[in-house]
Motif scaffolding. Structure first.
Motif, PDB file in Angstrom:
ATOM      1  N   ASP A  39      42.178  53.035  38.277  1.00 29.25           N
ATOM      2  CA  ASP A  39      41.631  52.612  36.993  1.00 29.25           C
ATOM      3  C   ASP A  39      42.009  51.169  36.691  1.00 29.25           C
ATOM      4  O   ASP A  39      41.223  50.412  36.112  1.00 29.25           O
ATOM      5  CB  ASP A  39      42.137  53.543  35.890  1.00 29.25           C
ATOM      6  CG  ASP A  39      41.177  53.620  34.706  1.00 29.25           C
ATOM      7  OD1 ASP A  39      39.966  53.438  34.926  1.00 29.25           O
ATOM      8  OD2 ASP A  39      41.643  53.853  33.581  1.00 29.25           O
ATOM      9  N   ASP A  42      39.759  48.910  38.527  1.00 29.97           N
ATOM     10  CA  ASP A  42      38.448  48.945  37.874  1.00 29.97           C
ATOM     11  C   ASP A  42      38.454  48.021  36.663  1.00 29.97           C
ATOM     12  O   ASP A  42      37.481  47.306  36.398  1.00 29.97           O
ATOM     13  CB  ASP A  42      38.125  50.385  37.460  1.00 29.97           C
ATOM     14  CG  ASP A  42      36.700  50.527  36.974  1.00 29.97           C
ATOM     15  OD1 ASP A  42      35.796  49.950  37.605  1.00 29.97           O
ATOM     16  OD2 ASP A  42      36.484  51.214  35.956  1.00 29.97           O
ATOM     17  N   ASP A  46      36.031  44.809  36.147  1.00 26.57           N
ATOM     18  CA  ASP A  46      35.197  44.683  34.952  1.00 26.57           C
ATOM     19  C   ASP A  46      35.480  43.387  34.205  1.00 26.57           C
ATOM     20  O   ASP A  46      34.563  42.739  33.695  1.00 26.57           O
ATOM     21  CB  ASP A  46      35.414  45.880  34.019  1.00 26.57           C
ATOM     22  CG  ASP A  46      34.802  47.154  34.586  1.00 26.57           C
ATOM     23  OD1 ASP A  46      34.037  47.043  35.571  1.00 26.57           O
ATOM     24  OD2 ASP A  46      35.092  48.229  34.066  1.00 26.57           O
ATOM     25  N   LEU A  75      31.811  46.174  42.678  1.00 31.94           N
ATOM     26  CA  LEU A  75      32.107  47.532  42.218  1.00 31.94           C
ATOM     27  C   LEU A  75      32.149  48.497  43.397  1.00 31.94           C
ATOM     28  O   LEU A  75      33.020  49.370  43.476  1.00 31.94           O
ATOM     29  CB  LEU A  75      31.051  47.969  41.200  1.00 31.94           C
ATOM     30  CG  LEU A  75      31.364  49.182  40.326  1.00 31.94           C
ATOM     31  CD1 LEU A  75      32.651  48.979  39.551  1.00 31.94           C
ATOM     32  CD2 LEU A  75      30.201  49.447  39.370  1.00 31.94           C
ATOM     33  N   PHE A  78      35.427  47.879  45.336  1.00 33.65           N
ATOM     34  CA  PHE A  78      36.576  48.485  44.660  1.00 33.65           C
ATOM     35  C   PHE A  78      36.579  50.005  44.847  1.00 33.65           C
ATOM     36  O   PHE A  78      37.633  50.613  45.036  1.00 33.65           O
ATOM     37  CB  PHE A  78      36.549  48.155  43.168  1.00 33.65           C
ATOM     38  CG  PHE A  78      37.181  46.824  42.840  1.00 33.65           C
ATOM     39  CD1 PHE A  78      38.425  46.489  43.321  1.00 33.65           C
ATOM     40  CD2 PHE A  78      36.523  45.919  42.037  1.00 33.65           C
ATOM     41  CE1 PHE A  78      39.008  45.264  43.024  1.00 33.65           C
ATOM     42  CE2 PHE A  78      37.082  44.689  41.731  1.00 33.65           C
ATOM     43  CZ  PHE A  78      38.333  44.363  42.226  1.00 33.65           C
ATOM     44  N   ALA A  79      35.394  50.599  44.788  1.00 34.02           N
ATOM     45  CA  ALA A  79      35.308  52.049  44.956  1.00 34.02           C
ATOM     46  C   ALA A  79      35.774  52.472  46.339  1.00 34.02           C
ATOM     47  O   ALA A  79      36.490  53.472  46.493  1.00 34.02           O
ATOM     48  CB  ALA A  79      33.873  52.510  44.722  1.00 34.02           C
ATOM     49  N   CYS A 135      29.562  49.457  33.566  1.00 38.88           N
ATOM     50  CA  CYS A 135      30.997  49.258  33.764  1.00 38.88           C
ATOM     51  C   CYS A 135      31.808  49.841  32.614  1.00 38.88           C
ATOM     52  O   CYS A 135      32.832  50.500  32.821  1.00 38.88           O
ATOM     53  CB  CYS A 135      31.300  47.765  33.921  1.00 38.88           C
ATOM     54  SG  CYS A 135      30.787  47.053  35.497  1.00 38.88           S
ATOM     55  N   ASN A 138      31.668  53.690  32.705  1.00 36.36           N
ATOM     56  CA  ASN A 138      32.516  54.220  33.768  1.00 36.36           C
ATOM     57  C   ASN A 138      33.996  54.128  33.410  1.00 36.36           C
ATOM     58  O   ASN A 138      34.787  55.006  33.771  1.00 36.36           O
ATOM     59  CB  ASN A 138      32.249  53.477  35.074  1.00 36.36           C
ATOM     60  CG  ASN A 138      30.933  53.887  35.715  1.00 36.36           C
ATOM     61  OD1 ASN A 138      30.239  54.763  35.206  1.00 36.36           O
ATOM     62  ND2 ASN A 138      30.603  53.247  36.816  1.00 36.36           N
ATOM     63  N   ASP A 139      34.379  53.058  32.710  1.00 34.44           N
ATOM     64  CA  ASP A 139      35.770  52.919  32.272  1.00 34.44           C
ATOM     65  C   ASP A 139      36.175  54.070  31.359  1.00 34.44           C
ATOM     66  O   ASP A 139      37.242  54.671  31.526  1.00 34.44           O
ATOM     67  CB  ASP A 139      35.971  51.601  31.535  1.00 34.44           C
ATOM     68  CG  ASP A 139      36.214  50.443  32.485  1.00 34.44           C
ATOM     69  OD1 ASP A 139      36.471  50.712  33.677  1.00 34.44           O
ATOM     70  OD2 ASP A 139      36.151  49.292  32.049  1.00 34.44           O
ATOM     71  N   GLY A 173      32.351  54.681  40.852  1.00 32.08           N
ATOM     72  CA  GLY A 173      32.194  53.273  41.206  1.00 32.08           C
ATOM     73  C   GLY A 173      31.065  53.067  42.201  1.00 32.08           C
ATOM     74  O   GLY A 173      30.264  52.140  42.066  1.00 32.08           O
TER      75      GLY A 173
END
Length: 201
Positions: A39, A42, A46, A75, A78-79, A135, A138-139, A173
């Motif tokens: 997180d 993420d 973002d 993104l 990062f995923a 974004c 998803n956060d 992500g």
């Protein structure tokens, strides 16, 4: 779109994400939580995305689409990192601290819930605007799942709920990044068609 309301919302989102990146990366390392560290990254992604969006908010559609394409690719990257690091945690069977996970998860959810509500009115638009909304959405979902992971770790006494949640966040992500890339490519393709039509005249 380059309205004052849009730019103000982006600045607030940028500040919140940058602050929680620092908080979660420290807390995640201290608690040994894959979900918190996922997180945190993420949040970092973002914050960078919001900064890019501020830079291209008044630019032509083609430039906004290119920025969205870069954001979508980031993104996805990062995923993939999240999924790889989650595999490491699963292999070594670490046990994270549920109390730290829960406390940080609640604080992050409240912050991101406010940001998501702030950006809700901008969820329909070009790829750049839509990417900002995705974004933020998803956060908030990620923060909620971190809280469920904390409850799961506390209830089972194992790190598997943390691993499962980190995997879900990685999937979110990948999904969000793919949506952003797909729309950006469509917009870039449409721009090329228009440019070619103008040149042919």
């Amino acid at each position: 779109m380059n309205s004052a309301a849009w730019r103000r919302a982006l600045w607030i989102a940028l500040f919140v994400n940058a602050a929680f990146f620092v908080a979660e990366i420290v807390a995640g390392a201290a608690a040994g939580s894959a979900a918190l560290q996922a997180d945190a990254l993420d949040f970092f992604g973002d914050a960078a995305n919001y900064a890019i969006s501020l830079g291209v908010a008044g630019a032509a559609l083609a430039w906004r689409a290119r920025a969205a394409l870069a954001k979508g690719a980031t993104l996805i990257a990062f995923a993939l990192w999240v999924l790889g690091s989650t595999g490491w945690y699963a292999f070594y069977g670490t046990l994270p601290r549920a109390d730290v996970m829960g406390a940080i998860g609640v604080a992050a959810l409240l912050a991101n819930g406010g940001v998501a509500l702030l950006l809700y009115r901008f969820r329909i638009g070009d790829a750049n605007m839509r990417s900002v909304w995705i974004c933020s959405r998803n956060d908030a979902l990620g923060n909620l799942t971190v809280m469920f992971a904390a409850l799961g770790v506390l209830g089972t006494g194992t790190g598997w709920p943390d691993v499962i949640v980190a995997t879900i966040m990685g999937g979110l992500g990948l999904s969000g990044g793919s949506q952003i890339v797909a729309q950006a490519r469509r917009e870039l393709g449409a721009g090329r068609v228009v440019a070619a039509d103008v040149a042919a005249r």
